[in-house]
Scaffold this active site. Structure first.
Site, PDB file in Angstrom:
ATOM      1  N   VAL A   1       0.861  -1.186   0.000  1.00 10.59           N
ATOM      2  CA  VAL A   1       0.000   0.000   0.000  1.00 10.59           C
ATOM      3  C   VAL A   1       0.893   1.231   0.000  1.00 10.59           C
ATOM      4  O   VAL A   1       1.882   1.295   0.734  1.00 10.59           O
ATOM      5  CB  VAL A   1      -0.957   0.007   1.206  1.00 10.59           C
ATOM      6  CG1 VAL A   1      -0.207  -0.039   2.531  1.00 10.59           C
ATOM      7  CG2 VAL A   1      -1.881   1.226   1.159  1.00 10.59           C
TER       8      VAL A   1
ATOM      9  N   ILE B   1       4.893  -1.063   2.939  1.00  6.31           N
ATOM     10  CA  ILE B   1       4.574   0.345   2.751  1.00  6.31           C
ATOM     11  C   ILE B   1       5.352   0.836   1.540  1.00  6.31           C
ATOM     12  O   ILE B   1       6.580   0.793   1.522  1.00  6.31           O
ATOM     13  CB  ILE B   1       4.936   1.179   3.998  1.00  6.31           C
ATOM     14  CG1 ILE B   1       4.307   0.561   5.257  1.00  6.31           C
ATOM     15  CG2 ILE B   1       4.489   2.620   3.803  1.00  6.31           C
ATOM     16  CD1 ILE B   1       2.803   0.433   5.217  1.00  6.31           C
ATOM     17  N   LYS B   2       4.634   1.305   0.533  1.00  8.13           N
ATOM     18  CA  LYS B   2       5.285   1.745  -0.699  1.00  8.13           C
ATOM     19  C   LYS B   2       5.720   3.203  -0.576  1.00  8.13           C
ATOM     20  O   LYS B   2       4.924   4.075  -0.225  1.00  8.13           O
ATOM     21  CB  LYS B   2       4.349   1.590  -1.900  1.00  8.13           C
ATOM     22  CG  LYS B   2       4.102   0.153  -2.296  1.00  8.13           C
ATOM     23  CD  LYS B   2       3.208   0.040  -3.520  1.00  8.13           C
ATOM     24  CE  LYS B   2       3.943   0.374  -4.789  1.00  8.13           C
ATOM     25  NZ  LYS B   2       3.112   0.123  -5.997  1.00  8.13           N
ATOM     26  N   ILE B   3       6.978   3.435  -0.894  1.00  6.06           N
ATOM     27  CA  ILE B   3       7.561   4.778  -0.864  1.00  6.06           C
ATOM     28  C   ILE B   3       8.223   5.028  -2.213  1.00  6.06           C
ATOM     29  O   ILE B   3       8.983   4.183  -2.692  1.00  6.06           O
ATOM     30  CB  ILE B   3       8.598   4.901   0.268  1.00  6.06           C
ATOM     31  CG1 ILE B   3       7.927   4.693   1.629  1.00  6.06           C
ATOM     32  CG2 ILE B   3       9.298   6.254   0.218  1.00  6.06           C
ATOM     33  CD1 ILE B   3       8.901   4.706   2.800  1.00  6.06           C
TER      34      ILE B   3
END
Length: 603
Positions: free
Chosen positions: A172, A203-205
């Site tokens: 996400v 966690i997408k960065i």
């Protein structure tokens, strides 16, 4: 997802072979099982929507994880009714804990961490109280997304457990608005990690220059990360270094649960490089079309092998560290002339992930061939990479341009989705308030009334300039008497259950396109529209959007919309408005309009 769902169900019954799972049931094997078991590549699915149980046949077919992004959720939420019930019942609005005054049933989703915009919120399930308190659409979006991610994580958790945190992840992404905000990205990642509260969430960065330090810090906090939007070798190396630095700075003795993937985008590279090659136009240049992306990907894998070896890496392995796997993203073919598995079949190798949208996944299941290909001819890949440079293809430019386009694309999808949710919230808000909201003599704290009795929505107050009435402030001129204006508008019977009788033609925030005839136009000062409409337009600046509440005396004369505009353009809208205007009972005939001034035509 649904077309692939049915295809997979069919494929799973036309199997190559079968085996028994732990419960004695047959597992129908596909090429995806071979991809993982024989070559060490994990096939993931690049899509997510409700119901998440549609993922079950995909998991049976060999899919081992899921990626999502703002564009995926924009499509899912905007085109599906599956989100309406949750949105209606729970997330019309979020109320700040410190502002909640009346008792209600709430659940706490976070603690105050001291940053503006990331404060603690409580989600109230009493819809009417929330509506009256105000709403935060972006928070509503996150509630919808978090639920999907949590449900998907549950489905993939057995894979996560079986592989000792090596696979079975669901990704996400933090808000694309934070792509240039280092500290904001860290805080958003911490918040998402906490509220999702699943061990197998990534966690997408984004791999922007501003977010490279964010990646390092988030990893050091023990949060697993999917680094996205990588388009160049130089940026990929910076991503690897951020991961290694984060592991070293974590202070953890056991690093086995801190993992990461680096999402290296593929097909978009060819899309841009091909355009540049066609502009060059020589036979040598044209012969290199469709080869840039996979050549760079092969060199990225070579860099991966180099960076995850040697003394520095071995020291981290002793603490249980896992390699940051390369994930091939953007694997769907954009050019129909290319093979439909072009960005999957040539990129097969151990310790990698290939995330595939419907088109690519269906094609590979149908006729994909499993064989280690990613490093089968690195020498050729280097030759293509260098040949492109000699022709004037600057890899630095390609990477930076695609990064800008990628961030911008996700931002637009995100903003479009928030606009869609705002429209939905407006509709639900009006419906839920029903008759009481629109009584003619009612006054609202967030509206101001003119001498005529027209009420304007007040967006904010400036101590020097006074009230600002527009939902969006225009920046152009104000129309004059005799000029023709072109407008787009919404209309609601706010005094009677908030029924919509006219919907705007274009998405809020979109550009003006098309012929004037697609929109409503009238001449200022010529009594062509109801008094309230003309009064509102006369004080607007070009490009603005204004919301007004119209009492019956400023509305349609003789309760007949045929005598004076604006007139609903659809039969259903005409019926809804006519029912209210012509009803002889106690129905409140107060109306609400949202008006956008999109063009002024001089005399």
């Amino acid at each position: 997802m649904h077309s692939l769902y049915f295809v997979l169900n069919k494929l799973l019954y036309s199997v190559r072979c079968s085996q028994l799972d732990g419960n004695g049931s047959q597992i129908k094997r596909t090429v995806l099982h071979d991809l993982y078991e024989k070559e060490g590549q994990s096939p993931w699915y690049d899509n997510l929507c409700r119901p998440v149980t549609d993922l079950l046949p995909l998991i049976s077919s060999g899919v081992r994880g899921v990626t999502s992004n703002p564009a995926i959720f924009q499509k899912a939420i905007s085109t599906s009714n599956a989100y309406n019930e949750q949105f209606r019942a729970e997330v019309i609005t979020w109320v700040n804990c410190c502002e909640q005054k009346s008792p209600c049933s709430c659940k706490c989703l976070g603690d105050d961490n001291g940053r503006e915009g990331y404060r603690s919120f409580r989600l109230c399930v009493t819809t009417r109280e929330l509506i009256e308190a105000g709403k935060d659409i972006e928070s509503a979006y996150w509630e919808l997304v978090v639920r999907d991610i949590q449900d998907a994580c549950k489905l993939f958790e057995p894979i996560y457990d079986q592989t000792d945190a090596g696979d079975g992840y669901v990704s996400v992404e933090v808000s694309p608005r934070l792509a240039d905000d280092t500290e904001g990205t860290v805080e958003a990642a911490k918040w998402l990690h906490k509220v999702v509260d699943r061990p197998n969430v990534y966690i997408k960065i984004p791999a922007t220059a501003e977010c490279i330090p964010s990646i390092k810090e988030v990893i050091s906090l023990g949060i697993s990360v999917n680094v996205t939007l990588i388009f160049s070798l130089a940026r990929y190396e910076a991503v690897i270094d951020a991961y290694l630095d984060g592991l070293e700075d974590s202070g953890l003795n056991d690093l086995s649960r801190v993992t990461s993937v680096a999402s290296f985008f593929v097909s978009r590279v060819d899309t841009l490089a091909d355009k540049m090659l066609e502009k060059i136009g020589t036979p040598e240049a044209l012969d290199l079309r469709g080869k840039a992306a996979n050549a760079q990907a092969a060199l990225a894998y070579k860099l991966y092998q180099k960076k995850f070896s040697g003394p520095r890496w071995e020291a981290l392995v002793k603490k249980g560290a896992k390699k940051q796997r390369l994930l091939w993203a953007s694997t769907s073919v954009k050019n129909p002339a290319y093979p439909d598995t072009l960005y999957v079949a040539p990129l097969i190798g151990p310790d990698t992930v290939s995330t595939m949208p419907d088109q690519a996944l269906q094609a590979f299941i149908d006729h994909g061939i499993v064989s280690r290909t990613i490093d089968s001819n690195v020498y050729e890949a280097e030759g293509i990479y260098n040949a492109l440079e000699k022709l004037g293809i600057e890899w630095g430019y390609v990477g930076s341009q695609l990064e800008v386009e990628g961030v911008d694309s996700f931002k637009k999808s995100f903003e479009s989705l928030l606009d869609s949710l705002q429209e939905k919230a407006n509709s639900l808000k009006l419906v839920s308030l029903g008759k009481d909201y629109g009584k003619t003599k009612m006054r609202y704290t967030d509206y101001t009334e003119t001498e005529s009795g027209l009420q304007y929505k007040v967006t904010y107050w400036d101590e020097h300039l006074g009230n600002f009435f527009d939902l969006r402030q225009g920046s152009g001129p104000t129309p004059k008497i005799g000029e023709t204006v072109v407008v787009d508008w919404d209309g609601y019977t706010i005094g009677y259950y908030g029924r919509i009788f006219e919907a705007r033609n274009k998405t809020k925030g979109g550009s003006f396109e098309g012929d004037d005839k697609d929109f409503y136009k009238f001449r200022i000062g010529y009594q062509q529209v109801i008094p309230a409409f003309e009064e509102a337009i006369s004080g607007m600046a070009l490009g603005g959007i204004r919301r007004i509440i119209v009492p019956p005396e400023l509305g349609y004369p003789d309760n007949d919309y045929n005598k004076m505009g604006p007139r609903p353009t659809t039969f259903s809208g005409q019926r809804a408005l006519d029912f209210v205007l012509r009803n002889q009972g106690l129905i409140d005939k107060t109306l609400l309009f949202d008006i956008e001034l999109i063009k002024i035509i001089p005399n």
